[in-house]
Design a protein around this motif. Structure first.
Motif, PDB file in Angstrom:
ATOM      1  N   VAL A 159      41.568  29.960  33.841  1.00  0.00           N
ATOM      2  CA  VAL A 159      40.657  29.409  34.834  1.00  0.00           C
ATOM      3  C   VAL A 159      40.979  30.127  36.145  1.00  0.00           C
ATOM      4  CG1 VAL A 159      39.980  27.356  36.141  1.00  0.00           C
ATOM      5  CG2 VAL A 159      40.513  27.158  33.699  1.00  0.00           C
ATOM      6  N   PHE A 160      40.034  30.914  36.641  1.00  0.00           N
ATOM      7  CA  PHE A 160      40.194  31.613  37.912  1.00  0.00           C
ATOM      8  C   PHE A 160      39.529  30.806  39.017  1.00  0.00           C
ATOM      9  CE2 PHE A 160      40.851  35.394  35.302  1.00  0.00           C
ATOM     10  CZ  PHE A 160      41.826  36.056  36.023  1.00  0.00           C
ATOM     11  N   GLU A 161      40.185  30.719  40.146  1.00  0.00           N
ATOM     12  CA  GLU A 161      39.598  30.077  41.318  1.00  0.00           C
ATOM     13  C   GLU A 161      39.544  31.113  42.420  1.00  0.00           C
ATOM     14  OE1 GLU A 161      39.620  28.455  45.267  1.00  0.00           O
ATOM     15  OE2 GLU A 161      41.467  29.201  44.381  1.00  0.00           O
ATOM     16  N   GLY A 162      38.400  31.220  43.069  1.00  0.00           N
ATOM     17  CA  GLY A 162      38.270  32.148  44.184  1.00  0.00           C
ATOM     18  C   GLY A 162      36.831  32.262  44.630  1.00  0.00           C
ATOM     19  N   GLY A 221      32.706  34.261  40.920  1.00  0.00           N
ATOM     20  CA  GLY A 221      31.365  34.188  40.328  1.00  0.00           C
ATOM     21  C   GLY A 221      30.633  35.512  40.432  1.00  0.00           C
ATOM     22  N   TYR A 222      30.713  36.128  41.581  1.00  0.00           N
ATOM     23  CA  TYR A 222      30.061  37.422  41.773  1.00  0.00           C
ATOM     24  C   TYR A 222      30.747  38.501  40.938  1.00  0.00           C
ATOM     25  CZ  TYR A 222      28.589  41.782  43.882  1.00  0.00           C
ATOM     26  OH  TYR A 222      28.115  43.052  44.070  1.00  0.00           O
ATOM     27  N   LEU A 223      32.073  38.525  40.932  1.00  0.00           N
ATOM     28  CA  LEU A 223      32.805  39.558  40.199  1.00  0.00           C
ATOM     29  C   LEU A 223      32.578  39.461  38.688  1.00  0.00           C
ATOM     30  CD1 LEU A 223      36.157  39.480  42.199  1.00  0.00           C
ATOM     31  CD2 LEU A 223      34.328  41.205  42.356  1.00  0.00           C
ATOM     32  N   ALA A 224      32.277  38.257  38.212  1.00  0.00           N
ATOM     33  CA  ALA A 224      32.058  38.050  36.773  1.00  0.00           C
ATOM     34  C   ALA A 224      30.572  38.018  36.411  1.00  0.00           C
ATOM     35  CB  ALA A 224      32.736  36.748  36.339  1.00  0.00           C
ATOM     36  N   LYS A 225      29.718  38.401  37.327  1.00  0.00           N
ATOM     37  CA  LYS A 225      28.264  38.253  37.124  1.00  0.00           C
ATOM     38  C   LYS A 225      27.738  38.960  35.878  1.00  0.00           C
ATOM     39  CE  LYS A 225      26.879  42.006  40.221  1.00  0.00           C
ATOM     40  NZ  LYS A 225      28.174  42.665  40.196  1.00  0.00           N
ATOM     41  N   VAL A 271      31.832  34.498  30.358  1.00  0.00           N
ATOM     42  CA  VAL A 271      32.610  33.828  31.405  1.00  0.00           C
ATOM     43  C   VAL A 271      31.716  32.785  32.055  1.00  0.00           C
ATOM     44  CG1 VAL A 271      33.788  34.117  33.626  1.00  0.00           C
ATOM     45  CG2 VAL A 271      34.061  35.849  31.830  1.00  0.00           C
ATOM     46  N   LEU A 272      32.135  31.518  32.035  1.00  0.00           N
ATOM     47  CA  LEU A 272      31.376  30.460  32.692  1.00  0.00           C
ATOM     48  C   LEU A 272      31.691  30.493  34.182  1.00  0.00           C
ATOM     49  CD1 LEU A 272      29.497  27.977  32.522  1.00  0.00           C
ATOM     50  CD2 LEU A 272      31.553  26.586  32.171  1.00  0.00           C
TER      51      LEU A 272
END
Length: 159
Positions: free
Chosen positions: A64-67, A71-75, A80-81
């Protein structure tokens, strides 16, 4: 004040996954509460952290990444949820004051503006736009347990 770290840790615990907040960890070790120095720093720091996160997002699946930029980096990563938490300013201020009695509406708005300007300057985007996310949760009136349940349902872990 939005509760991303609290949610991330609780969600990771429920899933048995690792929790990572790369920018927060870097900030704590490098700036030790001197936020004005971080905002004054050039964009190299942000680009470095974001490059590390983007690389790790492509290879690690049980984290679980927080930052702010995740969201943008994993677009472009469909497996990836990407979750955006939103919270009204009044609620954010109330939560922030519990941590720091010197926090104010003006400091929160200033920080928000500085972050938006920084991401616009570096990437030409606002990472808080809902189009980068699969799930948007407004958490002003729901509990952390309800947030976790909503995410677990979306992941197929419930119901």
């Amino acid at each position: 004040g939005t509760g991303t770290t609290t949610l991330g840790k609780k969600l990771a615990e429920q899933l048995g996954w690792e929790f990572k907040a790369p920018a927060s960890e870097f900030f704590r070790t490098q700036f030790e509460g001197r936020i004005h120095e971080y905002h004054a720093a050039d964009d190299t720091l942000d680009k470095h952290i974001d490059a590390l996160v983007e690389k790790e997002l492509k290879i690690v699946r049980t984290v679980v990444f927080e930052g702010r930029m995740v969201g943008y980096l994993a677009k472009d990563l469909p497996d990836v949820l990407k979750i955006l938490l939103t919270t009204a300013l009044k609620t954010r201020l109330k939560r922030a004051l519990q941590r720091d009695p010197h926090e104010s509406k003006q400091t929160i708005l200033k920080r928000d503006r500085e972050e938006e300007e920084k991401y616009e300057r570096i990437y030409g985007i606002n990472p808080f736009e809902e189009r980068f996310y699969d799930l948007v949760i407004s958490n002003d009136t729901i509990t952390i347990d309800k947030e976790v349940t909503m995410i677990l349902e979306r992941l197929g872990h419930y119901g």
